[in-house]
Design an enzyme around this catalytic site. Structure first.
Site, PDB file in Angstrom:
ATOM      1  N   HIS A 188      20.939  11.715  15.744  1.00  0.00           N
ATOM      2  CA  HIS A 188      21.583  11.115  14.570  1.00  0.00           C
ATOM      3  C   HIS A 188      20.566  10.839  13.462  1.00  0.00           C
ATOM      4  O   HIS A 188      20.890  10.913  12.288  1.00  0.00           O
ATOM      5  CB  HIS A 188      22.352   9.863  14.956  1.00  0.00           C
ATOM      6  CG  HIS A 188      23.636  10.188  15.640  1.00  0.00           C
ATOM      7  ND1 HIS A 188      23.779  10.133  16.998  1.00  0.00           N
ATOM      8  CD2 HIS A 188      24.807  10.656  15.145  1.00  0.00           C
ATOM      9  CE1 HIS A 188      24.994  10.530  17.307  1.00  0.00           C
ATOM     10  NE2 HIS A 188      25.644  10.860  16.216  1.00  0.00           N
ATOM     11  N   ARG A 295      31.657   8.082   9.586  1.00  0.00           N
ATOM     12  CA  ARG A 295      31.103   7.519  10.835  1.00  0.00           C
ATOM     13  C   ARG A 295      31.036   5.995  10.688  1.00  0.00           C
ATOM     14  O   ARG A 295      30.031   5.443  10.246  1.00  0.00           O
ATOM     15  CB  ARG A 295      29.706   8.083  11.086  1.00  0.00           C
ATOM     16  CG  ARG A 295      29.659   9.569  11.420  1.00  0.00           C
ATOM     17  CD  ARG A 295      28.206  10.024  11.607  1.00  0.00           C
ATOM     18  NE  ARG A 295      28.086  11.285  12.294  1.00  0.00           N
ATOM     19  CZ  ARG A 295      27.782  12.443  11.691  1.00  0.00           C
ATOM     20  NH1 ARG A 295      27.592  12.502  10.389  1.00  0.00           N
ATOM     21  NH2 ARG A 295      27.671  13.547  12.403  1.00  0.00           N
ATOM     22  N   ARG A 331      36.439   7.669  11.494  1.00  0.00           N
ATOM     23  CA  ARG A 331      36.274   7.759  12.943  1.00  0.00           C
ATOM     24  C   ARG A 331      35.980   6.356  13.458  1.00  0.00           C
ATOM     25  O   ARG A 331      35.128   5.653  12.905  1.00  0.00           O
ATOM     26  CB  ARG A 331      35.102   8.693  13.283  1.00  0.00           C
ATOM     27  CG  ARG A 331      34.876   8.775  14.781  1.00  0.00           C
ATOM     28  CD  ARG A 331      33.820   9.783  15.121  1.00  0.00           C
ATOM     29  NE  ARG A 331      32.480   9.282  14.835  1.00  0.00           N
ATOM     30  CZ  ARG A 331      31.401  10.022  14.972  1.00  0.00           C
ATOM     31  NH1 ARG A 331      31.477  11.282  15.353  1.00  0.00           N
ATOM     32  NH2 ARG A 331      30.208   9.520  14.715  1.00  0.00           N
ATOM     33  N   GLU A 429      34.621  17.223  21.170  1.00  0.00           N
ATOM     34  CA  GLU A 429      33.159  17.279  21.275  1.00  0.00           C
ATOM     35  C   GLU A 429      32.682  17.233  22.721  1.00  0.00           C
ATOM     36  O   GLU A 429      31.507  17.043  22.979  1.00  0.00           O
ATOM     37  CB  GLU A 429      32.496  16.185  20.429  1.00  0.00           C
ATOM     38  CG  GLU A 429      33.025  14.796  20.659  1.00  0.00           C
ATOM     39  CD  GLU A 429      32.417  13.748  19.731  1.00  0.00           C
ATOM     40  OE1 GLU A 429      31.428  14.028  19.052  1.00  0.00           O
ATOM     41  OE2 GLU A 429      32.967  12.632  19.703  1.00  0.00           O
ATOM     42  N   ASN A 452      27.971  19.016  17.393  1.00  0.00           N
ATOM     43  CA  ASN A 452      26.686  18.432  17.803  1.00  0.00           C
ATOM     44  C   ASN A 452      26.747  18.002  19.257  1.00  0.00           C
ATOM     45  O   ASN A 452      25.890  18.351  20.064  1.00  0.00           O
ATOM     46  CB  ASN A 452      26.336  17.218  16.936  1.00  0.00           C
ATOM     47  CG  ASN A 452      26.411  17.518  15.466  1.00  0.00           C
ATOM     48  OD1 ASN A 452      26.250  18.656  15.071  1.00  0.00           O
ATOM     49  ND2 ASN A 452      26.666  16.515  14.647  1.00  0.00           N
ATOM     50  N   ASP A 453      27.771  17.235  19.586  1.00  0.00           N
ATOM     51  CA  ASP A 453      27.891  16.809  20.978  1.00  0.00           C
ATOM     52  C   ASP A 453      28.408  17.942  21.847  1.00  0.00           C
ATOM     53  O   ASP A 453      28.005  18.064  23.003  1.00  0.00           O
ATOM     54  CB  ASP A 453      28.804  15.583  21.081  1.00  0.00           C
ATOM     55  CG  ASP A 453      28.024  14.315  20.779  1.00  0.00           C
ATOM     56  OD1 ASP A 453      26.940  14.149  21.351  1.00  0.00           O
ATOM     57  OD2 ASP A 453      28.482  13.510  19.952  1.00  0.00           O
ATOM     58  N   ARG A 463      20.614  16.085  23.040  1.00  0.00           N
ATOM     59  CA  ARG A 463      20.384  16.288  21.603  1.00  0.00           C
ATOM     60  C   ARG A 463      19.243  15.434  21.064  1.00  0.00           C
ATOM     61  O   ARG A 463      18.756  15.649  19.956  1.00  0.00           O
ATOM     62  CB  ARG A 463      21.681  16.073  20.792  1.00  0.00           C
ATOM     63  CG  ARG A 463      22.214  14.674  20.801  1.00  0.00           C
ATOM     64  CD  ARG A 463      23.627  14.608  20.241  1.00  0.00           C
ATOM     65  NE  ARG A 463      23.664  14.359  18.807  1.00  0.00           N
ATOM     66  CZ  ARG A 463      24.769  14.057  18.135  1.00  0.00           C
ATOM     67  NH1 ARG A 463      25.943  14.007  18.770  1.00  0.00           N
ATOM     68  NH2 ARG A 463      24.736  13.835  16.847  1.00  0.00           N
ATOM     69  N   CYS A 500      33.421  19.469  12.007  1.00  0.00           N
ATOM     70  CA  CYS A 500      32.618  18.487  11.267  1.00  0.00           C
ATOM     71  C   CYS A 500      31.199  18.351  11.808  1.00  0.00           C
ATOM     72  O   CYS A 500      30.425  17.551  11.315  1.00  0.00           O
ATOM     73  CB  CYS A 500      33.309  17.132  11.269  1.00  0.00           C
ATOM     74  SG  CYS A 500      33.417  16.386  12.902  1.00  0.00           S
TER      75      CYS A 500
HETATM   76  C1  PEP Z   1      29.446  15.803  16.574  1.00  0.00           C
HETATM   77  O1  PEP Z   1      29.194  15.381  17.704  1.00  0.00           O
HETATM   78  O2  PEP Z   1      29.446  17.003  16.274  1.00  0.00           O
HETATM   79  C2  PEP Z   1      29.767  14.853  15.485  1.00  0.00           C
HETATM   80  C3  PEP Z   1      30.159  15.270  14.304  1.00  0.00           C
HETATM   81  O3  PEP Z   1      29.617  13.527  15.741  1.00  0.00           O
HETATM   82  P1  PEP Z   1      28.197  12.800  15.782  1.00  0.00           P
HETATM   83  O4  PEP Z   1      27.160  13.744  15.274  1.00  0.00           O
HETATM   84  O5  PEP Z   1      28.317  11.582  14.956  1.00  0.00           O
HETATM   85  O6  PEP Z   1      28.019  12.492  17.234  1.00  0.00           O
HETATM   86 MG    MG Z   2      29.614  13.352  18.283  1.00  0.00          MG
END
Ligand code: PEP
Ligand code: MG
Length: 539
Positions: A188, A295, A331, A429, A452-453, A463, A500
């Site tokens: 993050h 977020r 979210r 995710e 991302n997740d 990550r 996203c």
């Molecule tokens: C993701 O996981 O792709 C996402 C957009 O949420 P975050 O990066 O806040 O975990």
């Molecule tokens: Mg995420």
């Protein structure tokens, strides 16, 4: 001149004086003389109280989850906190030497730590770590734990690691770059640095800390370099690069107030990701179509105490007003893992990414979750919003969420407060969510694919772990197929689906997204212009 080679986190270049951020120094208890001993003892009493409450909460949760034996550690910490000798020595030092409480705690604790460390018994040696833990907690409470990294002039921040809230606290106009020894592309902290357009590199070489504060340096996020004290030719080359960089962004500015359309005039919905009210202004500045991912956890992380329903309501309404009628997808707080707040205690986890986070934490802290839902339902009566739930892995979680929303509606009805029920969707995710996308589409109004997740869980790649970056392949067929499956699941029930995660910002996927017929893409505001330009060249 010294050149360090590392990993690229954000492909921009920045130049400025170095500011070394050493958390150990920030939290160090400096010796300060005090005049009002009574007030100091009262401050200390409050810190003890706060620490005890924290330890009580941890012990309680630990008993339920990790077993009584392990939870005993925290009870032992609480006993240490009330130890007469320990407290007596701290008090004597404050009263006798007129020093601040932080210093007294730190000095007395160090003495005890030293004593236990040198003990011949292994059990006694282990007590040293307990004392350090407890005293660190007391000191953090005395300091208000809010010491943050603030820049008052342009600088390149050099740190071991930055937390997401520390990146958020960096003033964009001053942050010329970030260099850390630990970090990874989808952490993050890195996502927020990219969102704020701050050049960032990870250099896994501790010797970078030999760099002196104030020395001129370059962060080359394109090549993954950190150049300390560049020689004249290098300096001139980078001045030229900075000029090109700003020229490039000027060119992109031609797309500033253009519609996002392909060359044949097909409209593409381009939304922005946001973590603060300022990001909403960025959405407007770039003429995006709305906010696809707000977020909200970052609102909570910036506050020492939980936000009340009214406080949250005001923030959400303010965001909606700023968005000026454009849709905003809030979210619910995706806390846990690397995003923590002081007032929700999560017992120590060996695998925090696989631990209590997202919807799991919300369902466990129902009261906290309900306050947010009520604030969002009320805000939905005022503006164009949607609610999105993070880290969903099962239909049953969504059913529990629906029950909670029902409860919230009834409570608002009882209070005769105005509200509306907006569309509610989920983040796709987790691989589990992909596999049951069809079932989830039955209980959701929309999907947003969080790559991302999804990448983290599908490829089994933490990550946060920078050393795994070379294994991180967004083009991995497993990920692409998962996106396809999620889209099919959404289509089966005719609900909207967008993307996203950071992959939404990768131009090499634009063609694929068009083929899949995604309903929207939500990207960092700083990526809007480049993507709009790329889309304008598509058929
Ligand atoms: C993701 O996981 O792709 C996402 C957009 O949420 P975050 O990066 O806040 O975990
Ligand atoms: Mg995420």
């Amino acid at each position: 001149m010294q050149i360090y080679k590392g990993k690229r986190m954000h492909g921009k270049v920045g130049m400025g004086p170095v500011k070394v951020f050493d958390r150990a120094v920030v939290y160090k208890a400096y010796k300060t003389t005090i005049t009002d001993r009574v007030a100091e003892l009262e401050r200390l009493r409050k810190a003890y109280e706060h620490t005890d409450a924290e330890l009580y909460e941890i012990a309680k949760m630990a008993k339920g989850r990790i077993g009584r034996k392990e939870a005993d550690i925290f009870d032992a910490h609480r006993m240490l906190l009330t130890d007469d000798n320990f407290r007596g020595e701290i008090k004597d030092m404050i009263v006798g030497e007129s020093v601040c409480a932080e210093y007294a705690v730190s000095e007395v604790a160090d003495k005890y730590v030293e004593f236990f460390k040198n003990s011949p018994s292994v059990e006694m040696q282990a007590r040293a770590a307990d004392i350090k833990d407890v005293s660190d907690r007391i000191i953090a409470n005395l300091m208000g734990k809010r010491e943050s990294l603030t820049l008052r002039e342009p600088a390149i921040v050099l740190a071991e690691e930055l937390s997401p809230s520390e990146v958020i606290s960096l003033e964009k106009k001053y942050a010329r770059g970030i260099v850390v020894t630990k970090g990874s592309l989808n952490s993050h902290a890195a996502i927020l640095a990219r969102a704020a357009d701050i050049p960032m590199v990870v250099i896994e070489d501790e010797s970078i800390f030999e760099t002196k504060n104030g020395v001129r340096a370059v962060v080359d996020g394109v090549k993954g370099l950190f150049i300390v004290d560049p020689d004249l030719p290098s300096y001139e080359r980078y001045v030229e690069k900075l000029r090109e960089q700003s020229k490039n962004s000027e060119d992109l500015h031609l797309f500033m107030d253009k519609e996002t359309v392909t060359s044949s005039g097909k409209k593409v919905v381009l939304l922005t990701n946001a973590s603060s009210i300022t990001d909403v202004e960025e959405c407007n500045r770039y003429h995006a179509d709305g906010i696809g991912l707000f977020r909200t956890e970052f609102l909570f992380m910036g506050n020492a105490d939980p936000l009340s329903e009214q406080e949250q309501y005001k923030i959400y309404v303010n965001v909606l007003k700023k968005a000026d009628g454009k849709p905003v997808t809030f979210r619910t707080a995706d806390l846990g893992s690397d995003k923590k707040v002081d007032y929700i205690t999560i017992p120590k986890e060996d695998n925090p990414a696989l631990g209590l986070r997202g919807i799991r934490l919300s369902l466990l802290h129902r009261d906290f979750f309900k306050i947010q839902i009520k604030a969002l339902l009320r805000a939905a009566a005022v503006g164009n919003l949607k609610i999105m739930y993070p880290m969903i892995t099962s239909v049953s979680e969504m059913k529990q969420v629906q029950e909670i929303v029902e409860e919230c509606k009834q409570e608002l009805d009882k209070r005769r407060v105005k509200y509306a029920v907006p569309k509610q969707g989920i983040m796709i995710e987790t691989p589990a969510a992909v596999m049951i996308a069809e079932e989830l589409a039955e209980v959701s109004d929309f999907f947003s694919i969080g790559t991302n997740d999804l990448t983290q869980y599908a490829l089994a790649l933490d990550r946060q772990n920078g050393s795994l970056m070379d294994f991180m392949d967004p083009h991995h067929p497993a990920i692409v197929r998962m996106i396809e499956m999620a889209v099919k699941g959404a289509e089966a029930h005719g609900i909207e689906v967008g993307i996203c995660g950071e992959m939404a910002m990768d131009p090499s996927f634009l063609k694929k997204y068009a083929e899949l017929g995604l309903d929207y893409m939500s990207v960092n505001p700083t990526n809007i212009l480049q993507i709009r330009k790329n889309i304008s060249n598509m058929p």
